[in-house]
Design a protein around this motif. Sequence first.
Motif, short mmCIF file in Angstrom:
data_model
loop_
_atom_site.label_atom_id
_atom_site.label_comp_id
_atom_site.label_asym_id
_atom_site.label_seq_id
_atom_site.Cartn_x
_atom_site.Cartn_y
_atom_site.Cartn_z
N ILE A 282 0.80 -1.18 0.11
CA ILE A 282 -0.11 -0.12 -0.04
C ILE A 282 0.97 1.37 -0.06
O ILE A 282 1.73 1.51 0.93
CB ILE A 282 -0.76 -0.03 1.40
CG1 ILE A 282 -1.90 -1.13 1.19
CG2 ILE A 282 -1.62 1.34 1.47
CD1 ILE A 282 -2.87 -1.53 2.28
N THR A 283 0.65 2.01 -0.93
CA THR A 283 1.41 3.49 -1.23
C THR A 283 0.74 4.43 -0.98
O THR A 283 1.08 5.52 -0.74
CB THR A 283 2.03 3.42 -2.58
OG1 THR A 283 1.09 3.39 -3.45
CG2 THR A 283 3.06 2.18 -2.92
N GLY A 284 -0.67 4.38 -0.95
CA GLY A 284 -1.45 5.65 -0.68
C GLY A 284 -2.79 5.42 0.01
O GLY A 284 -3.63 4.29 -0.35
N PHE A 285 -3.39 6.39 0.77
CA PHE A 285 -4.52 6.35 1.45
C PHE A 285 -5.70 7.17 0.80
O PHE A 285 -5.24 8.32 1.03
CB PHE A 285 -4.45 6.44 2.95
CG PHE A 285 -5.69 6.29 3.78
CD1 PHE A 285 -6.49 5.27 4.11
CD2 PHE A 285 -6.30 7.60 4.03
CE1 PHE A 285 -7.54 5.24 4.79
CE2 PHE A 285 -7.49 7.59 4.86
CZ PHE A 285 -8.02 6.42 5.25
N THR A 286 -6.82 6.78 0.20
CA THR A 286 -7.65 7.77 -0.23
C THR A 286 -8.79 7.78 1.06
O THR A 286 -9.13 9.08 1.27
CB THR A 286 -8.47 7.23 -1.36
OG1 THR A 286 -7.27 6.63 -2.44
CG2 THR A 286 -9.26 8.09 -2.28
#
Length: 742
Positions: A282-286
């Motif tokens: 996981i590289t980004g949290f929306t």
Amino acid sequence: MSDTNLLWSSFNAGELSPLMDGRTDQEKYFSGCKTLENFIPTVQGPVLRRGGTRYVGTTKDNGEAFFMTFEYSLDQSYVLEVGDAYMRFWVNRGQLMDPTPPDPYEIVTPWSLADLKTTDDVFSLRAVQAGEDMWIVHQGGTVKPQKLTRVGATNWTIDDVPFMYGPFEDVAPDSEITVTASATTGTGITLTADASLFRASDVGTTFYMELEKPDDVDPWEPDQNLGAVGIEVRYEGNFYELTNKNAAVKSGFTPPTALYGDVKDGKYSLTYLHSGYGMVRITGFTDDQHVTGDVVVAAVVGTQLPAQIAAGGTKRWARATFNDDDGWPTGVVFFRDRLAYVRNRKLCMSFVRLFDDFNRYDGPDVTKETALTLDITVDRADAIRWMAPTKALLLGYARGELAVKEQTPQSVFAADNAFTDPQTDYGSRYLEPLRVGEAVLFIQRAGRKLREMKYSYEIDRYVADDLTVLAEHILGPGVVDMDFAQEPDNLVWCALEDGTLAAMTYDRKRGVVSWARHALVDGAVKALACISSPDAKRDDLWLVVEREIAGATVRHVEYMEDPRLVETDVTAGFYVDSGLTYEGPLTTTITGLSHLEGEVVDILADGSPHAPQIVDGGSITLDRQAQVVHVGKGFASRMQTMRAEGGSEAGPAQTKRKSICELYLRVLNTIGGAAGPSFDRLDDLPGLDLTVPIGTPPELFSGDRNLVMPADFGTDGYVCVEQAQPLPMTLVSMTGRATVND
């Protein structure tokens, strides 16, 4: 009145507890001391004056710092200075310097000063090393584990441990949340959950997903037409894509088993895809239903996610065990060729010899080599405080100790053959234990007892004897740091909360467990570490010593010098603290002493004591020329016997009025010293040769010194020995003649 002869043939029971004052029925009473300070009890029996501490430098900006050790080999040993967001390096009895510019070499670290100590002021980092790599965790679990690597002499790196392949929480069998992937390969794909699931802390972790119904994919079978090119088939848990076939030819008879690349079954060509599961970094949290990430590609994981997860999603998923919300590992150790992390009561162990791989599967299989996770069962909700590998993996927590080991000794340690077995119920402090020989030494919860945990074949369990039982007062202030110096004296060094040191000479096979106290004049020890000396002939004790110099608080980095140097060169004897040595042409001016500005210092000039001086402007002026000069804070080494007991005509001599009238001290490689019935009634030992010119190096003396003692009728009958000059002393034994009033 009767005369009696007294004999003290050994002192290696060390300093005994006041509770032992009346125990003349115990053998240790006669080889023990009421006071033993700045002497080292030897296994053979004599006590040896400790060496002084040599000043090397200061911590960064004189700030608080702690020590770790990095020992690649005996001749490549480092002390790591860890302070507020930095790490510096000490090697070859000096500081590692960056040649361009010539400043102390340092690297940036993620630990603030507040991170570096527990509420007990104990150092909060734990580490293990393999070759050039060191894995470091934070005892509180609030900082991500780091991997320190020595690339070159002045090229060290420190990075987050990636945890690319787990460990993961267990897949929940009753999960109602479905997670769908936007693609099966590539970077920047989106994971979508149909209910609230994701957290911002998931960024930087790996998310695990597996097929719900692997049987939906047709199996590979021999001598069959498996379908068109591009179709997916499975064999024993592995999934392959059919990449080349002749429509008129059936499959071969060699089943596909490869976990990477292309494989032939004898007729068809297939490409390995996955083993029924996949992982996304996981590289980004929306938001709590959407994150972005990269598909993890590895031999035993696969080259893509299962297609069904992109088509219809899966309820069989698991998040990473370690993360910012749930916490990071609090302990780390090697055991059975695995790297093991612990957090609270969860123990995660890596693939065998793949220390950063925590995948529980080798392809689709759980094997003897794959990673495993154990939930530690204890009767109270305590987090694991330390781990130590022995015959079993020993774990210490606040109220007890337990072992992790094979359930069936005839089979190897693995996921299907591991269990936890409670051992003892003493409880432990947050302090890294020591492995010494076949024993693990740990500090009990209150910090005042050192216990020796060893396996007992008689009862098939581990036992934890109290090594302070005869000297329970020694660790009274509480231990905040400790390490072991094997060469040459088998010493366990302990830094105490009051700034003093305690040392235990430890040789169980010869029945030696002896304690002595050590104090650095006007200095408080804040941290310590032991590493091999540059010539690999002894282990050096390194210290962070807090001092008040010229009205300012400073923190010196010092190491304890070898007291046996004097045996080969009398001018080399170093018996001052925070000291330095001048060696060169004859001179009366000694400079470079600014670290002791305004302090009264003791001086040894060409092997002879010189009158104390006050450091002024970083220098002192001698009364006579010398070419080898040691300058530093003076200290006294003191030994006081237990109450004399040689009997009398009417029985034991305890409580009877007595006076020791004559004393013989057998010494080895000694110059000077004093003795008497008390420390305020000492007489110099005879031996001064009046024919030797002042300034001539005195000769070491080995043999007996006779001293007529002053009359001192009392009920105690103590003998006190002191060396307060910067000179060597080894006390081998004593004999005396006492008059006892029956």
